[in-house]
Write an enzyme that holds these catalytic residues in place. Structure first.
Site, PDB file in Angstrom:
ATOM      1  N   THR A 145      49.679  29.355  41.934  1.00 40.09           N
ATOM      2  CA  THR A 145      49.738  28.159  42.774  1.00 40.09           C
ATOM      3  C   THR A 145      50.818  27.199  42.294  1.00 40.09           C
ATOM      4  OG1 THR A 145      47.390  28.344  43.266  1.00 40.09           O
ATOM      5  CG2 THR A 145      48.402  26.202  43.627  1.00 40.09           C
ATOM      6  N   GLU A 427      41.695  30.191  45.075  1.00 42.06           N
ATOM      7  CA  GLU A 427      41.784  31.605  45.475  1.00 42.06           C
ATOM      8  C   GLU A 427      41.883  31.757  46.992  1.00 42.06           C
ATOM      9  OE1 GLU A 427      42.474  33.773  43.250  1.00 42.06           O
ATOM     10  OE2 GLU A 427      42.216  32.186  41.767  1.00 42.06           O
TER      11      GLU A 427
END
Length: 666
Positions: A145, A427
């Protein structure tokens, strides 16, 4: 557990249950031997004096939570051999008891870093890194990320450019938004990470790939040249984890640090692509299957707390001058809590399915059998979203059902909430996950239109639709499942036709997708809801439990199915599939199920067999001594350890002098 000092109301609840709690506990955890082992581990963990010396979580600062988490991790490592903990279940039971809803700094090391090496590394790379990773000389995280991109992986901006002269990759964070942001344990704990970056070689970008990067010295933990790394600051929860940021400036790593089991870059820079671009889905499926199980645990614990407390708490009068009733006797309380209890059981069975599916699927991936991978990937994405939404919203309802006390950390509910709600975004953000499911469903619908046979669970899309439900006052499981199939298939078809209509009217495909995305979301949600209902029913129908246990579980399953229809009624009656009379059947059945479940509510949460050490709740404790526990909790508050707080001298006493207080002039 002793009954000697149990609250009388809670004791009566247990006496009035119509089934043997132990039988259901054995069914949930796989038999008497496994239950015995689980309890042994919980007992040893809860009696360990090491954990009792640590400051309670709710009174810790973020830095204290982090430090305690590392201390616990080290003690757990020492305990594994000492206590002869073997396998995933043993370690899970032990950790859940001593670190309840406290995600450890090294959880991602074992949950993502090591599995990524195992699944995407070559034999040589696994030999090079895995032993050090298991010994924790190498401590790693998964840096995917970025500040500007999360779920949209193709948009990641971190670059890995191959230099054939030195046979190295050069890693860079070329923009502010490309800085890695949020990876767990990145800030202060780890010394390595798997970096997800755009691969450039011979002037061409080949998309995202994974690279092993050392971030800190193995000698003194100092940050290596070209790397800036730190924590991102305080968050809503997860104080036990040092989520971090990572900025890279011309960091060079050897060519062999690219994980090359499937994709490869040769010494001259030639890129060799994988035979199948989806082979990397294995780790994602694993992590999402774990999230489904975590969603069950969170909601189950919240139900234990709120239902036990509702049996102990007495409030108001139904008859003037009469005894205040237990709040669990109010139908409105049952309407809020019993469907959540049923949902917890549905999530339990969904989690079991996903664990088995991942285990079987990973074996097939190892053998190169990838035919079922798209369906497994779509289901894992959908259930990750569906179950984390259900758990997050459900925990909040449980908190509200506990009144003002639910807002206190003493209830245990805030801690559960802040640990489960991030699953809606990490996720894969849930809306995006659902749209991934929808994309798969649109492909299935297209295959159906072309006459292709649909695989496994999605085969219902090709079934001949019924115009009217077969439902009568008996509300059989068969008719309930058919109703969910009809709803999902209708919404899938409606979304597909909406897209087709827009494209035929001249809209580009991407615009048609966006203008249909709400309907696609509805379709994906209905698909996941159908799975949870059908999977629950199938587990009930093949249950090996005794008749009384099965009868109770059947009632819980019926409530989950019926409540789901009534909560989404518009989607079931849109095309006249259900009649007004059938809706009356459903409503009456739901109220009747409340009456059936009421005497078994406490027993049904007791069956989860969650010890007080895990719950850490004054409201949900097994003995029901709620008010004494709340009093004790208040007395132990750090601010109560002195009669006069220091702020009296620094701030309060000066205000009491009218000559120095500006308020006297008001």
């Amino acid at each position: 557990m002793s009954e000697l000092s149990v609250n009388p109301d809670l004791a009566n609840e247990r006496l009035n249950a119509t089934f043997d709690v132990e039988n259901l506990t054995n069914l949930i955890y796989g038999g008497p031997e496994k239950v015995k082992r689980r309890r042994q581990i919980h007992k040893v963990a809860s009696e360990d004096p090491f954990y009792k010396k640590l400051k309670p979580w709710s009174y810790c600062s973020v830095e204290e939570q982090y430090e305690n988490a590392l201390a616990k991790h080290n003690h757990i490592k020492e305990s594994i051999d000492k206590l002869e903990l073997n396998g995933f279940d043993d370690l899970y039971y032990y950790k859940s008891c001593v670190t309840p809803h406290e995600p450890g700094p090294l959880d991602v090391h074992y949950g993502m870093f090591i599995p990524t090496i195992e699944q995407q590394g070559t034999a040589e790379q696994k030999e090079k890194w895995l032993a050090s990773a298991y010994s924790e000389e190498i401590k790693g995280t998964y840096a995917q990320t970025e500040m500007g991109h999360g779920t949209f992986l193709r948009g990641l901006e971190t670059t890995a450019t191959y230099d054939p002269k030195t046979k190295e990759f050069i890693l860079n964070s070329p923009t502010l938004t490309s800085i890695k942001y949020w990876p767990a344990a990145l800030g202060k704990t780890t010394n390595h990470c798997v970096v997800v970056a755009q691969l450039f070689t011979q002037g061409t970008c080949h998309g995202i790939h994974t690279f092993m990067l050392q971030t800190r010295s193995l000698v003194d933990h100092s940050v290596l040249p070209g790397i800036e790394v730190g924590v991102i600051g305080n968050k809503f929860g997860f104080g036990t984890n040092d989520n971090g940021y990572l900025k890279l400036t011309n960091v060079r790593i050897p060519r062999d640090n690219m994980l090359m089991r499937y994709s490869k870059v040769l010494e001259d820079g030639t890129y060799i692509k994988p035979q199948n671009s989806k082979v990397s889905y294995g780790v994602m499926v694993y992590v999402r299957s774990m999230i489904v199980k975590q969603a069950f645990s969170a909601l189950a614990e919240a139900c234990v707390i709120s239902i036990r407390y509702s049996a102990v708490r007495r409030q108001s009068e139904t008859v003037p001058g009469g005894i205040e009733p237990q709040i669990l006797d109010y139908q409105t309380q049952q309407y809020r809590l019993f469907p959540l209890l049923a949902t917890a059981y549905a999530l339990y069975f969904a989690g079991n399915y996903m664990s088995t599916a991942y285990s079987e699927g990973s074996q097939k991936i190892e053998k190169g059998q990838l035919e079922e991978l798209p369906q497994l990937h779509a289901l894992s994405a959908g259930l990750k979203a569906f179950t984390s939404y259900a758990a997050s919203s459900g925990v909040e309802v449980c908190r509200i059902c506990c009144g003002g006390h639910g807002y206190s950390q003493a209830s245990g509910l805030p801690k559960i909430y802040v640990s489960v709600v991030p699953a809606c975004t990490y996720e894969g953000e849930n809306t995006v996950m659902m749209l991934q499911v929808a994309r798969y469903l649109m492909k299935c619908y297209k295959d159906k239109q072309q006459g292709s046979q649909l695989p496994g669970f999605v085969s219902y899309i090709a079934e001949i639709p019924q115009k009217r439900s077969c439902m009568d006052e008996h509300l059989s499981f068969s008719c309930l499942v058919k109703a969910y199939k009809h709803r999902a298939a209708r919404l899938i078809e409606a979304a597909a036709k909406q897209m087709q209509s827009l494209i035929q009217s001249g809209s580009p495909a991407h615009e048609a997708w966006n203008k249909s995305s709400v309907q696609l979301l509805w379709a994906a949600n209905a698909h996941c809801h159908l799975f949870c209902v059908q999977n629950f029913v199938e587990n009930i129908e093949r249950s090996s439990g005794d008749s009384r246990t099965n009868e109770v579980l059947k009632a819980v399953c019926q409530l989950y199915s019926i409540h789901g229809i009534l909560e989404n009624l518009g989607e079931f009656i849109h095309d006249g599939f259900l009649s007004g009379q059938q809706i009356d059947y459903l409503q009456k059945a739901m109220f009747k199920l409340f009456e059936i479940i009421r005497p078994n509510a406490v027993a049904l949460v007791d069956a989860f067999d969650i010890p007080d050490q895990v719950l850490q709740s004054c409201l949900g404790r097994y003995d029901g001594q709620v008010y004494q526990a709340l009093y004790d909790y208040a007395r132990m508050a750090p601010m109560n350890q002195t009669e006069i707080h220091s702020t009296y001298y620094t701030h309060l006493r000066p205000l009491m002098n009218p000559l120095t207080s500006n308020y006297s002039k008001l």
